[in-house]
Structure formats: structure tokens, C-alpha cells
Design an enzyme around this catalytic site. Structure first.
Site, PDB file in Angstrom:
ATOM      1  N   HIS A  51       0.887  -1.168   0.000  1.00  0.00           N
ATOM      2  CA  HIS A  51       0.000   0.000   0.000  1.00  0.00           C
ATOM      3  C   HIS A  51       0.924   1.217   0.000  1.00  0.00           C
ATOM      4  O   HIS A  51       2.151   1.066  -0.038  1.00  0.00           O
ATOM      5  CB  HIS A  51      -0.982  -0.037   1.172  1.00  0.00           C
ATOM      6  N   HIS A  61       1.176   3.992   2.186  1.00  0.00           N
ATOM      7  CA  HIS A  61       1.444   4.793   3.388  1.00  0.00           C
ATOM      8  C   HIS A  61       2.935   5.136   3.458  1.00  0.00           C
ATOM      9  O   HIS A  61       3.782   4.393   2.953  1.00  0.00           O
ATOM     10  CB  HIS A  61       1.013   4.037   4.650  1.00  0.00           C
ATOM     11  N   ASP A 101       5.354   4.992   5.474  1.00  0.00           N
ATOM     12  CA  ASP A 101       6.398   4.110   5.997  1.00  0.00           C
ATOM     13  C   ASP A 101       6.586   2.857   5.134  1.00  0.00           C
ATOM     14  O   ASP A 101       7.276   1.918   5.538  1.00  0.00           O
ATOM     15  CB  ASP A 101       6.120   3.728   7.462  1.00  0.00           C
ATOM     16  N   HIS A 102       5.994   2.859   3.950  1.00  0.00           N
ATOM     17  CA  HIS A 102       6.161   1.752   2.999  1.00  0.00           C
ATOM     18  C   HIS A 102       6.679   2.223   1.646  1.00  0.00           C
ATOM     19  O   HIS A 102       6.991   1.403   0.794  1.00  0.00           O
ATOM     20  CB  HIS A 102       4.835   0.987   2.842  1.00  0.00           C
ATOM     21  N   HIS A 151      -7.253  -1.672   6.190  1.00  0.00           N
ATOM     22  CA  HIS A 151      -6.216  -0.750   6.687  1.00  0.00           C
ATOM     23  C   HIS A 151      -6.092   0.406   5.699  1.00  0.00           C
ATOM     24  O   HIS A 151      -5.983   1.570   6.088  1.00  0.00           O
ATOM     25  CB  HIS A 151      -4.899  -1.502   6.831  1.00  0.00           C
ATOM     26  N   ASP A 173       0.563  -4.367   6.361  1.00  0.00           N
ATOM     27  CA  ASP A 173      -0.167  -3.690   7.441  1.00  0.00           C
ATOM     28  C   ASP A 173      -1.589  -4.221   7.686  1.00  0.00           C
ATOM     29  O   ASP A 173      -2.309  -3.675   8.519  1.00  0.00           O
ATOM     30  CB  ASP A 173      -0.227  -2.178   7.176  1.00  0.00           C
ATOM     31  N   HIS A 198       4.775  -4.967  11.860  1.00  0.00           N
ATOM     32  CA  HIS A 198       5.354  -4.014  12.815  1.00  0.00           C
ATOM     33  C   HIS A 198       5.335  -4.583  14.235  1.00  0.00           C
ATOM     34  O   HIS A 198       4.746  -3.998  15.140  1.00  0.00           O
ATOM     35  CB  HIS A 198       4.554  -2.706  12.791  1.00  0.00           C
TER      36      HIS A 198
HETATM   37 ZN   LIG Z   1      -0.060   1.360   6.604  1.00  0.00          ZN
END
Ligand SMILES: [Zn+2]
Length: 251
Positions: free
Chosen positions: A91, A93, A95-96, A162, A185, A230
Site C-alpha cells: 500500500h 502509506h 512508511d512503505h 487498513h 499492514d 510491525h
Molecule cells: Zn499502513
């Protein structure tokens, strides 16, 4: 199959497990997955951009030790950024996608619904999609809908909730090695799956709960080991780069 350590970030535990333990801070790992495949080198997610996080979310205290980070870790495994043929984002976001721009020669594979949502997010999602550096001028997208076989032994399964167009990954290395299910996630931690509680950040918690059930079923159907996104305790148990799961390429 390599797990590339991209560093850490702190969040509230209620962001890991929705409405559980509000006010408890914890530090969690962020990692990418690299698969050496007969069809080329596949990289799944690229971690966070430290400067972006420091600027946009200083309270999340992004951390990175020497040697961590997607490019550093890739090199530690004996590859160069130019070797990556497919960059797949579970996805979009922040942090990816923080390191996507280091792979301008790769084809960026992502859900069409996810790319649309990242461009026009709901107001509460804006921070999550605040790093748009994945959409650099050299980007070439391959947009996905539905479950997809990327290559023999590499399959993406839709696990929305998510985010709008979230994918989880099943790797079947063959050669007697166990299958691996990367939830990304859809499940931050093992506890999300066990308690069937979605993460605090989500677009659609009902869809996210269905996705947690789907993950359990996928793990059963493929007899797969589950790797969550995570979870500091789980990540400490995983084999991290430059160690690998299996040797030689898949497919
Ligand atoms: Zn995420």
C-alpha cells in the site's frame, strides 16, 4: 527471500491494537522484503524517509541505525538498486514508500484503488499518504486489481481495510521450503490476528476485520509461516538480512 531492516518508529499501542492501551508508547520495526526470483529481483515496500518523518511527524521519532535502510540492506545482500526489476507496494502509506525514489528503473506495482486513494485521500488519511515521493517523474506503474500471481510462487491477495487497496503476499519458494505469508499492514502484530482486532489506523475497520480472517485462512490453506509488519518481538525472531530464507532464486 531477505527481510531488509529499514529502521524503527514509535507509536501509541492503541494505534497497533485499536482502542487497546491508549497512552502506551512503543517502538516498532519497519522492513522490506526482497525476493530473488528467476523472473527478476522483486522488492516489496521501501520503508520510511527519515527526513520526511522528522518534518511531518516529529513525535513518531523515526530511528535508523548504521547499516539500516532499504538501499544499505540491499547492498549488504549483494545487490544494487538498479538490479530491482519490480518494486511492489503493499500500500502507499509513508512508511512503505519512503525509498521508492531510489529505484527509478523498476516497474512500480501497486493496487489501482490504492493509487487513487493516495491521490485523493479522506481527510484523516492525509498524513498517512503525506509522502508522495513514490510518484516521481520516472515512475512506471503496473496497476493491479483482484488477487494476482506476480510470478510463479509469488502471489498477492487483497486484504483491504487498513487502506483502500492493500495487498498481502504469499511466497511459495518450493524445494521443500515452507510457504511465507507477509501480511504487511493488514496485521501489524501477531496479536492483531489472534484477537482479531484491527490496527488503530484504518480506512474501513469492518473490511480490515474480514482481512484478518482472510489472513488466517491463507496461512492455513498454504501451510504458511506468517510474517507481520510491525511487531518488535516477532521481528527479533525473524531471520534478517543479510541472512536469508532459502538460498538461490525462486521460480
Ligand atoms: Zn499502513
Amino acid at each position: 527471500v531477505f527481510l531488509l531492516d529499514c529502521g524503527t518508529m514509535t507509536i501509541d499501542r492503541s494505534q497497533v491494537l485499536w482502542n487497546v492501551d491508549c497512552g502506551v508508547r512503543l517502538r516498532f520495526p519497519i522492513y522490506s522484503v526482497l525476493v530473488d526470483h528467476a523472473d527478476g529481483l522483486f522488492l516489496f515496500d521501501t520503508g520510511h524517509d527519515l527526513e520526511h518523518v522528522a518534518r511531518t511527524f516529529p513525535w513518531e521519532q523515526a530511528g535508523r541505525e548504521p547499516g539500516q535502510g532499504v538501499v544499505e540492506q540491499l547492498r549488504a545482500c549483494g545487490y544494487e538498486p538498479g538490479d530491482v526489476r519490480y518494486l511492489v507496494n503493499s500500500h502507499l502509506h509513508f512508511d512503505h514508500v519512503g525509498g521508492n525514489r531510489f529505484f527509478p528503473g523498476a516497474t512500480t506495482v501497486v493496487s489501482r484503488a490504492e493509487l487513487r486513494q493516495a491521490k485523493v485521500p479522506e481527510s484523516f488519511e492525509r498524513l498517512a499518504y503525506s509522502d508522495q515521493s513514490f510518484d516521481h517523474e520516472d515512475v512506471r506503474y503496473e496497476l493491479l486489481e483482484d488477487d494476482t500471481e506476480l510470478a510463479p510462487g509469488l502471489r498477492l491477495f487483497e486484504t483491504p481495510g487498513h487502506s483502500a487497496g492493500h495487498y498481502s503476499l504469499v511466497v511459495e519458494p518450493g524445494g521443500g521450503q515452507r510457504a511465507m505469508l507477509f501480511t504487511f499492514d493488514a496485521a501489524y502484530t501477531d496479536e492483531n490476528i489472534e484477537r482479531e482486532i484491527v490496527s488503530g489506523f484504518h480506512l474501513d475497520p469492518v473490511a480490515g476485520t474480514r482481512s484478518l480472517r482472510r489472513i488466517r485462512k491463507l496461512a492455513r490453506d498454504h501451510d504458511a509461516d506468517v510474517f507481520v509488519a510491525h511487531d518488535a518481538a516477532a521481528f527479533a525472531r525473524y531471520r534478517r538480512a543479510p541472512q536469508s530464507y532459502g538460498d538461490g532464486s525462486i521460480g
